[in-house]
Design a protein around this motif. Structure first.
Motif, short mmCIF file in Angstrom:
data_model
loop_
_atom_site.label_atom_id
_atom_site.label_comp_id
_atom_site.label_asym_id
_atom_site.label_seq_id
_atom_site.Cartn_x
_atom_site.Cartn_y
_atom_site.Cartn_z
N GLU A 237 10.55 2.61 3.52
CA GLU A 237 11.37 3.22 4.47
C GLU A 237 11.17 3.79 5.51
OE1 GLU A 237 15.36 2.31 3.83
OE2 GLU A 237 13.48 1.10 3.02
N GLN A 238 10.56 5.51 5.36
CA GLN A 238 9.91 5.65 6.85
C GLN A 238 9.43 5.25 7.47
OE1 GLN A 238 7.57 9.18 3.83
NE2 GLN A 238 9.47 10.21 5.45
N VAL A 239 8.82 4.14 7.58
CA VAL A 239 7.85 2.88 8.08
C VAL A 239 8.84 2.24 9.58
CG1 VAL A 239 6.39 1.05 8.93
CG2 VAL A 239 5.67 2.98 7.14
N LEU B 172 0.70 -0.97 -0.02
CA LEU B 172 0.21 0.05 -0.09
C LEU B 172 1.00 1.46 0.01
CD1 LEU B 172 -2.71 -0.72 2.73
CD2 LEU B 172 -2.77 -1.03 0.12
N LEU B 173 2.34 1.01 0.59
CA LEU B 173 3.09 2.72 0.08
C LEU B 173 3.82 2.03 -0.79
CD1 LEU B 173 2.94 2.45 4.44
CD2 LEU B 173 1.67 3.87 3.39
N THR B 174 4.63 3.55 -1.23
CA THR B 174 5.52 3.86 -2.06
C THR B 174 6.84 2.97 -1.31
OG1 THR B 174 6.23 5.73 -1.18
CG2 THR B 174 4.49 5.24 -3.20
N GLU B 175 7.95 2.89 -2.35
CA GLU B 175 8.89 2.19 -1.09
C GLU B 175 9.66 3.55 0.15
OE1 GLU B 175 10.85 -0.55 -1.53
OE2 GLU B 175 9.24 -1.47 -2.25
#
Length: 288
Positions: free
Chosen positions: A104-106, A97-100
């Motif tokens: 990385e922030q997650v 669901l998220l971009t790369e």
């Protein structure tokens, strides 16, 4: 999302503690947050506005709060602690669901909070937003949990104002894409800004000014979200739950003296718990 600091359940910390093994100030917590609730039959109960965090500045209770808890026959809180973690997990993974760059922030935020990366990817975005927007946990014992444990030790009956299903229904009503909006807004903010805003909320709470707490809570959250989404959250998390909780507090306070702990943002203003109890025939007044 900052508003969850005072709107959501202590279950978040209980979950985080179980899964991750995770200087009192001069003015003790409780000054200005404690209210006497007198029923028409003369029964006296107490309503205490909390903030669902473990900061020692708010977990140090003022003497009137301790005395009020001791005087009550039963204790009520928003929802009882539970070991059931099913409400926190999503089907699938955030990896889809998220971009790369967002992933990385997650990962960076999960590492900062001591949260295993694979667990973070399976957590619902609304929950991950809460975890990432808080300082690193100092203890599993939020203010609410401390009150709950103290009531249990004193042998008081313990009740919930909401079932887990009712409690989580507000958050579950938020569409996945809206949850992702909330998570993305949290990921964009620096840890320095998060800690600054957290400190503003703590100081507002310690000031004992309910209106200030509610206004700051709303302002900090609304700044980061589309107006329509914030309005939806406010109705679901505050307005609708205020009505349900006030009805259940009224029913309990008519029967016997009860000590009620509920997030401070639920108390003030028209449609707040204090207003609703007054309209139900109770005399609600601040304890000085």
């Amino acid at each position: 999302m900052r508003t969850f600091l005072s709107l959501t359940s202590l279950l978040l910390r209980g979950f985080f503690s179980a899964c991750c093994l995770w200087s009192a100030v001069a003015m003790a917590a409780g000054d200005g947050m404690l209210w006497k609730v007198q029923a028409g039959n003369g029964t006296v109960s107490y309503l205490f506005g909390t903030i669902h965090v473990d900061d020692p500045r708010v977990t140090t209770l003022a003497e009137p709060v301790i005395a009020a808890l001791e005087s009550a026959q039963s204790f009520m809180m928003e929802v009882l602690p539970s070991n059931d973690v099913s409400p926190y997990y999503m089907q699938g993974s955030l990896a889809q669901l998220l971009t790369e760059a967002e992933l990385e922030q997650v990962y960076a935020a999960a590492d900062f909070h001591g949260l295993p990366r694979d667990m973070a990817l399976r957590m619902k975005p609304w929950l991950l937003s809460m975890v990432f927007d808080l300082p690193v946990s100092q203890s599993p014992y939020t203010l609410d949990v401390q009150l709950y444990l103290q009531a249990q030790r004193a042998g008081k009956a313990v009740e919930a104002l909401e079932t887990p299903q009712e409690h989580f229904s507000a958050l579950e009503s938020i569409k996945l894409e809206e949850q992702l909006q909330i998570l993305r807004s949290v990921l964009k903010r620096s840890q320095e800004q998060k800690e600054k805003d957290f400190e503003l909320l703590i100081q507002a709470y310690l000031s004992g000014d309910l209106d200030k707490v509610a206004a700051l809570d709303s302002e900090l959250t609304a700044d980061d979200l589309p107006a329509g989404l914030w309005e939806k959250l406010r109705v679901k998390l505050l307005d609708e739950r205020n009505v349900r909780m006030a009805e259940r507090i009224a029913a309990a306070a008519d029967r016997q003296p009860v000590f009620v702990a509920v997030g401070a943002a639920h108390l003030p203003g028209e449609g707040g718990v204090i207003d609703l109890l007054n309209r139900s025939g109770f005399n609600v007044s601040p304890v000085k």
